[in-house]
Write a protein that holds these residues in place. Structure first.
Motif, PDB file in Angstrom:
ATOM      1  N   LEU A   1      11.778   1.113 -11.924  1.00  9.36           N
ATOM      2  CA  LEU A   1      11.497   1.620 -10.724  1.00  9.36           C
ATOM      3  C   LEU A   1      11.420   3.123 -10.634  1.00  9.36           C
ATOM      4  N   LYS A   2      12.161   3.875 -11.273  1.00 13.85           N
ATOM      5  CA  LYS A   2      12.186   5.308 -11.527  1.00 13.85           C
ATOM      6  C   LYS A   2      10.902   5.532 -12.351  1.00 13.85           C
ATOM      7  N   GLU A   3      10.528   4.847 -13.397  1.00 10.84           N
ATOM      8  CA  GLU A   3       9.206   5.186 -14.105  1.00 10.84           C
ATOM      9  C   GLU A   3       7.951   4.961 -13.271  1.00 10.84           C
ATOM     10  N   ARG A   4       8.083   4.100 -12.176  1.00  8.89           N
ATOM     11  CA  ARG A   4       6.999   3.816 -11.436  1.00  8.89           C
ATOM     12  C   ARG A   4       7.226   4.424  -9.996  1.00  8.89           C
ATOM     13  N   ARG A   5       7.919   5.403  -9.648  1.00  8.59           N
ATOM     14  CA  ARG A   5       8.278   5.808  -8.460  1.00  8.59           C
ATOM     15  C   ARG A   5       6.968   6.141  -7.609  1.00  8.59           C
ATOM     16  N   THR A   6       6.108   6.749  -8.291  1.00 11.43           N
ATOM     17  CA  THR A   6       4.655   7.189  -7.619  1.00 11.43           C
ATOM     18  C   THR A   6       3.622   6.052  -7.361  1.00 11.43           C
ATOM     19  N   GLN A   7       3.814   5.028  -8.191  1.00 14.45           N
ATOM     20  CA  GLN A   7       2.948   3.570  -8.197  1.00 14.45           C
ATOM     21  C   GLN A   7       3.102   2.841  -6.882  1.00 14.45           C
ATOM     22  N   LEU A   8       1.707   2.439  -6.554  1.00 17.40           N
ATOM     23  CA  LEU A   8       1.733   1.494  -5.433  1.00 17.40           C
ATOM     24  C   LEU A   8       2.510   0.151  -5.629  1.00 17.40           C
TER      25      LEU A   8
ATOM     26  N   GLN B   1       0.866  -1.249  -0.052  1.00 21.33           N
ATOM     27  CA  GLN B   1       0.087   0.052  -0.136  1.00 21.33           C
ATOM     28  C   GLN B   1       0.801   1.308  -0.039  1.00 21.33           C
ATOM     29  N   GLN B   2       2.224   1.262  -0.005  1.00 22.04           N
ATOM     30  CA  GLN B   2       2.955   2.329   0.006  1.00 22.04           C
ATOM     31  C   GLN B   2       3.643   2.357  -1.605  1.00 22.04           C
ATOM     32  N   THR B   3       4.034   3.634  -2.087  1.00 24.56           N
ATOM     33  CA  THR B   3       4.374   3.793  -3.489  1.00 24.56           C
ATOM     34  C   THR B   3       5.747   3.235  -3.336  1.00 24.56           C
ATOM     35  N   VAL B   4       6.312   3.153  -4.798  1.00 22.24           N
ATOM     36  CA  VAL B   4       7.875   2.384  -4.720  1.00 22.24           C
ATOM     37  C   VAL B   4       8.737   3.560  -4.282  1.00 22.24           C
ATOM     38  N   GLU B   5       8.663   4.851  -4.166  1.00 24.86           N
ATOM     39  CA  GLU B   5       9.453   5.701  -3.500  1.00 24.86           C
ATOM     40  C   GLU B   5       9.584   5.477  -2.024  1.00 24.86           C
ATOM     41  N   GLU B   6       8.134   5.395  -1.343  1.00 24.60           N
ATOM     42  CA  GLU B   6       7.869   5.305  -0.171  1.00 24.60           C
ATOM     43  C   GLU B   6       8.650   3.918   0.217  1.00 24.60           C
ATOM     44  N   ASN B   7       8.597   2.878  -0.392  1.00 20.33           N
ATOM     45  CA  ASN B   7       9.130   1.681   0.114  1.00 20.33           C
ATOM     46  C   ASN B   7      10.750   1.853   0.002  1.00 20.33           C
TER      47      ASN B   7
ATOM     48  N   GLY C   1      16.157  -3.037  -4.436  1.00 20.98           N
ATOM     49  CA  GLY C   1      16.604  -1.649  -4.009  1.00 20.98           C
ATOM     50  C   GLY C   1      16.225  -1.137  -2.710  1.00 20.98           C
ATOM     51  N   ARG C   2      15.286  -1.554  -1.975  1.00 27.33           N
ATOM     52  CA  ARG C   2      14.945  -1.151  -0.811  1.00 27.33           C
ATOM     53  C   ARG C   2      16.242  -1.618   0.212  1.00 27.33           C
TER      54      ARG C   2
END
Length: 234
Positions: free
Chosen positions: A124-131, A90-96, A146-147
């Motif tokens: 991941l950069k392309e989808r940084r705001t995606q859940l 439930q968190q975005t890529v960037e939040e993860n 990456g995390r």
């Protein structure tokens, strides 16, 4: 760097790990191969502090990990990519990714490492705001890797990174593991795809029912007749 000596781990009365010893030297890729239930994941969990051993020692750069809580182990420079990815759906890529850096306080360094992760994993950069829960299996594996890198580990434990991925994605993931290693991160890899794991490993150990039965360089074990028959399809 990492030294495991006479490690025993129990689940109740069952001894899952039966006194194994091995080491991971600075800059290496070391792999543990073995069948399902051999004790590979149990070993990883003991190293990262998720399971407490019945006996034996685990040290990293001379520091005892056995009595140390997991978050302190992360702060020492050890991170784990868990089996099954376990992203925060439930968190975005960037939040993860930011959650991966939870032990750090160096904002500039965190931002720099996030860009490094995006360089390694352009998707991941392309989808940084995606859940994270809406990503494909391969993208979730990249996010889990990456995390872990966001913790700025000296040693990263990778548990079955190729599980459930297409052959094309498996090759990509293994190339990325090699890149991570070349950039200075030591890797301990648990993997059922023995052929791919041995191809990139400096050294390898075979784990069978909680015991190490063979060890050698990745190349030596890939040529070993016993390994070929059991794990490489003859």
């Amino acid at each position: 760097m990492l030294k495991v000596e006479n490690l025993k781990v129990r689940y109740g009365m069952i001894e899952a790990i039966k006194g194994i010893s091995f080491e991971v030297r600075d800059g290496e890729i070391v792999t543990l191969i073995g069948a399902n239930g051999a004790g590979k994941t149990t070993t990883m969990h003991a190293i990262s502090g998720l399971l407490k051993p019945a006996s034996g020692s685990i040290t990293m750069d001379g520091q005892d990990l056995v009595k140390m809580p997991s978050h302190k182990i992360v702060s020492l420079g050890l991170a784990q990519v868990p089996e099954g990815r376990r992203v925060f759906a439930q968190q975005t890529v960037e939040e993860n990714l930011i959650l991966g850096a939870y032990t750090r306080r160096d904002k500039a360094g965190i931002a720099k490492d996030q860009e490094r992760v995006f360089d390694l994993f352009p998707r991941l950069k392309e989808r940084r705001t995606q859940l994270a829960g809406t990503l494909s299996g391969g993208e979730q594996q990249m996010l889990a890797m990456g995390r872990a890198l966001m913790a700025k580990p000296k040693l990263v434990l990778m548990d079955e990174p190729s599980m459930g991925l297409s052959p094309l994605l498996v090759k990509e993931i293994f190339h990325i593991i090699e890149d991570i290693n070349k950039q200075g991160t030591t890797v301990l890899l648990v993997e059922q795809n023995a052929r791919m794991a041995l191809a990139i490993a400096d050294r390898a150990y075979v784990l069978e029912t909680g015991k190490i039965t063979l060890e050698g360089t990745g190349e030596e074990l890939a040529k070993d007749e016993r390994v070929r028959k059991a794990y490489l399809g003859g």
